[in-house]
Write an enzyme that holds these catalytic residues in place. Structure first.
Site, PDB file in Angstrom:
ATOM      1  N   HIS A 115      37.129  39.745  41.223  1.00  0.00           N
ATOM      2  CA  HIS A 115      37.026  41.180  40.984  1.00  0.00           C
ATOM      3  C   HIS A 115      36.043  41.419  39.822  1.00  0.00           C
ATOM      4  O   HIS A 115      35.825  40.524  38.998  1.00  0.00           O
ATOM      5  CB  HIS A 115      38.431  41.710  40.636  1.00  0.00           C
ATOM      6  CG  HIS A 115      38.511  43.161  40.393  1.00  0.00           C
ATOM      7  ND1 HIS A 115      38.276  43.710  39.141  1.00  0.00           N
ATOM      8  CD2 HIS A 115      38.812  44.202  41.203  1.00  0.00           C
ATOM      9  CE1 HIS A 115      38.428  45.015  39.207  1.00  0.00           C
ATOM     10  NE2 HIS A 115      38.757  45.342  40.442  1.00  0.00           N
TER      11      HIS A 115
ATOM     12  N   ASN B  23      36.283  42.665  36.977  1.00  0.00           N
ATOM     13  CA  ASN B  23      36.744  42.439  35.607  1.00  0.00           C
ATOM     14  C   ASN B  23      37.009  40.972  35.296  1.00  0.00           C
ATOM     15  O   ASN B  23      37.432  40.641  34.190  1.00  0.00           O
ATOM     16  CB  ASN B  23      37.979  43.290  35.284  1.00  0.00           C
ATOM     17  CG  ASN B  23      39.238  42.837  36.014  1.00  0.00           C
ATOM     18  OD1 ASN B  23      39.238  41.841  36.739  1.00  0.00           O
ATOM     19  ND2 ASN B  23      40.323  43.572  35.835  1.00  0.00           N
ATOM     20  N   LYS B  24      36.771  40.074  36.260  1.00  0.00           N
ATOM     21  CA  LYS B  24      37.029  38.656  36.041  1.00  0.00           C
ATOM     22  C   LYS B  24      35.845  37.975  35.350  1.00  0.00           C
ATOM     23  O   LYS B  24      34.757  38.537  35.235  1.00  0.00           O
ATOM     24  CB  LYS B  24      37.349  37.959  37.369  1.00  0.00           C
ATOM     25  CG  LYS B  24      38.578  38.531  38.074  1.00  0.00           C
ATOM     26  CD  LYS B  24      39.817  38.457  37.199  1.00  0.00           C
ATOM     27  CE  LYS B  24      41.090  38.806  37.941  1.00  0.00           C
ATOM     28  NZ  LYS B  24      41.205  40.244  38.273  1.00  0.00           N
ATOM     29  N   ASN B  25      36.049  36.717  34.923  1.00  0.00           N
ATOM     30  CA  ASN B  25      34.994  36.010  34.191  1.00  0.00           C
ATOM     31  C   ASN B  25      33.744  35.808  35.030  1.00  0.00           C
ATOM     32  O   ASN B  25      32.631  35.804  34.521  1.00  0.00           O
ATOM     33  CB  ASN B  25      35.511  34.660  33.693  1.00  0.00           C
ATOM     34  CG  ASN B  25      36.503  34.802  32.569  1.00  0.00           C
ATOM     35  OD1 ASN B  25      37.285  35.754  32.536  1.00  0.00           O
ATOM     36  ND2 ASN B  25      36.508  33.863  31.630  1.00  0.00           N
TER      37      ASN B  25
END
Length: 381
Positions: free
Chosen positions: A182, A184-186
């Site tokens: 997603h 917002n992930k790293n």
């Protein structure tokens, strides 16, 4: 003097080479699942020690498919944490099973492994732990528990791609491992996820669930044996993911540096004296997906929402990860109530995610800490 730019709690970093790569995919005419997805899966498999990996359009369907591949359904129970994105338990309901919540360890904020055995019943079939903020659950204890009780493990590693345990990449060992990409992930593929499986039989079954249960053979052969869904990843998304994987080490190194600065700045500002709770200072295993503080509820004169509004007014974004799942109406209807899991409930009321992403400057950290500490000092009883 102009006001500083708004600082979101997270922001993906998509470089020009990746954007150009997406343009090339769009021009190729092959934009749904194709060669880019295959290449993405191969890179993910290499990261996971050569284990079979299949890419999907979310890190939610990956967990549901893992449950289905494991044969978990009506009449079965799956042990999980109440402190997670609600998808973790929703997928258990989706296959007809029942989530069984176990409270968190207030120090790690992950599921309390010491409480799991008391929750095991004859109906228990799996454990689904969550690596909150990228901090891995103790994999040695987790898998020892699962082996003892003959349970499958579906690791909700949505937040821990790039984290490690005992020097090994999360995903390179264990049972099922589910990742999310997603925004917002790293690392991101815009929307997307991946499931690490144990063998090619499981991988083939996951592929069937991924696309309507279809099995193809020869030029025109097609068979359907199971009910699948529409969960395939596009080549456009996979190309974004491939560009992100090239920068994983860079991204995580910067996240570590920012987290260290947060700890130093909060210590210098006297956060401990105000009762502000900081996350575990783990710089060995975690990928520092998020930096989450715990507000000192007993001493606050205002609710968390007011603190968040005041941060926003100062140009700083924040978020809540997560409300305690069992307090949602859906789960109350299933029998859970306030007081069932006090540690998760306290965290759900007081946890606050503050900005942490690779493009942040060191001065952004100082600004966040200074602003939050000023707000707290005037909001304490």
């Amino acid at each position: 003097m102009s006001a500083p730019d708004f600082l979101p709690f997270t922001k993906p970093a998509i470089d020009d080479a990746t954007i150009q790569g997406v343009v090339e995919v769009l021009r190729s005419g092959w934009i749904t699942s194709g060669p880019q997805v295959k290449a993405f899966e191969a890179r993910l498999s290499a990261h996971c020690g050569g284990r079979p990996v299949r890419a999907f359009n979310s890190g939610t369907c990956t967990m549901e498919i893992a449950l289905r591949v494991a044969g978990i359904g009506p009449g079965h129970e799956v042990i999980t944490t109440p402190l997670s994105w609600v998808a973790t338990s929703n997928v258990i309901l989706a296959v007809g099973a029942r989530p069984v919540f176990v409270d968190i360890d207030p120090a790690t904020r992950n599921i309390d492994l010491g409480r799991i055995e008391a929750a095991v019943t004859p109906a228990t079939r799996a454990i689904m732990p969550v690596d909150l903020a990228g901090l891995p659950v103790d994999r040695d204890r987790l898998h020892a528990l699962a082996k003892k009780h003959r349970l499958r493990v579906i690791e909700d590693a949505a937040q821990s791609y790039g984290s490690t345990w005992q020097g090994r990449n999360i995903g390179a060992f264990g049972d099922f491992v589910s990742f999310s990409f997603h925004p917002n992930k790293n690392v991101t593929s815009i929307e997307g996820g991946a499931l690490v499986l144990n063998d090619e039989r499981e991988a083939t079954l996951a592929e069937q669930y991924r696309l309507q249960g279809v099995i193809r053979s020869g030029m025109d052969g097609m068979e359907v044996e199971i009910v699948g869904g529409k969960f395939n990843l596009t080549d456009v998304a996979a190309r974004v993911g491939l560009g992100q994987l090239d920068r994983l080490a860079e991204f995580n190194a910067r996240r570590h540096a920012l987290a260290r600065r947060y700890f130093a700045a909060f210590a210098a500002a006297g956060a401990e004296k105000l009762g502000l709770g900081l996350p575990p200072a783990n710089f060995t295993d975690t990928n520092w997906h998020m930096f989450q503080v715990m507000l000192p509820e007993p001493r606050l004169k205002v609710p968390r929402a007011v603190v968040m509004e005041e941060l926003k007014a100062a140009g700083i974004g924040s978020q809540v990860h997560y409300p305690a799942i069992h307090r949602f109406k859906l789960y109350r209807k299933l029998g859970w109530k306030d007081g069932d899991f006090p540690h998760a409930e306290y965290a759900g009321r007081n946890i606050l995610t503050i900005p942490l992403f690779p493009a942040m400057a060191d001065t952004d950290v100082d600004r966040v800490v200074g602003t939050l500490m000023t707000l707290l000092k005037r909001s304490l009883k």
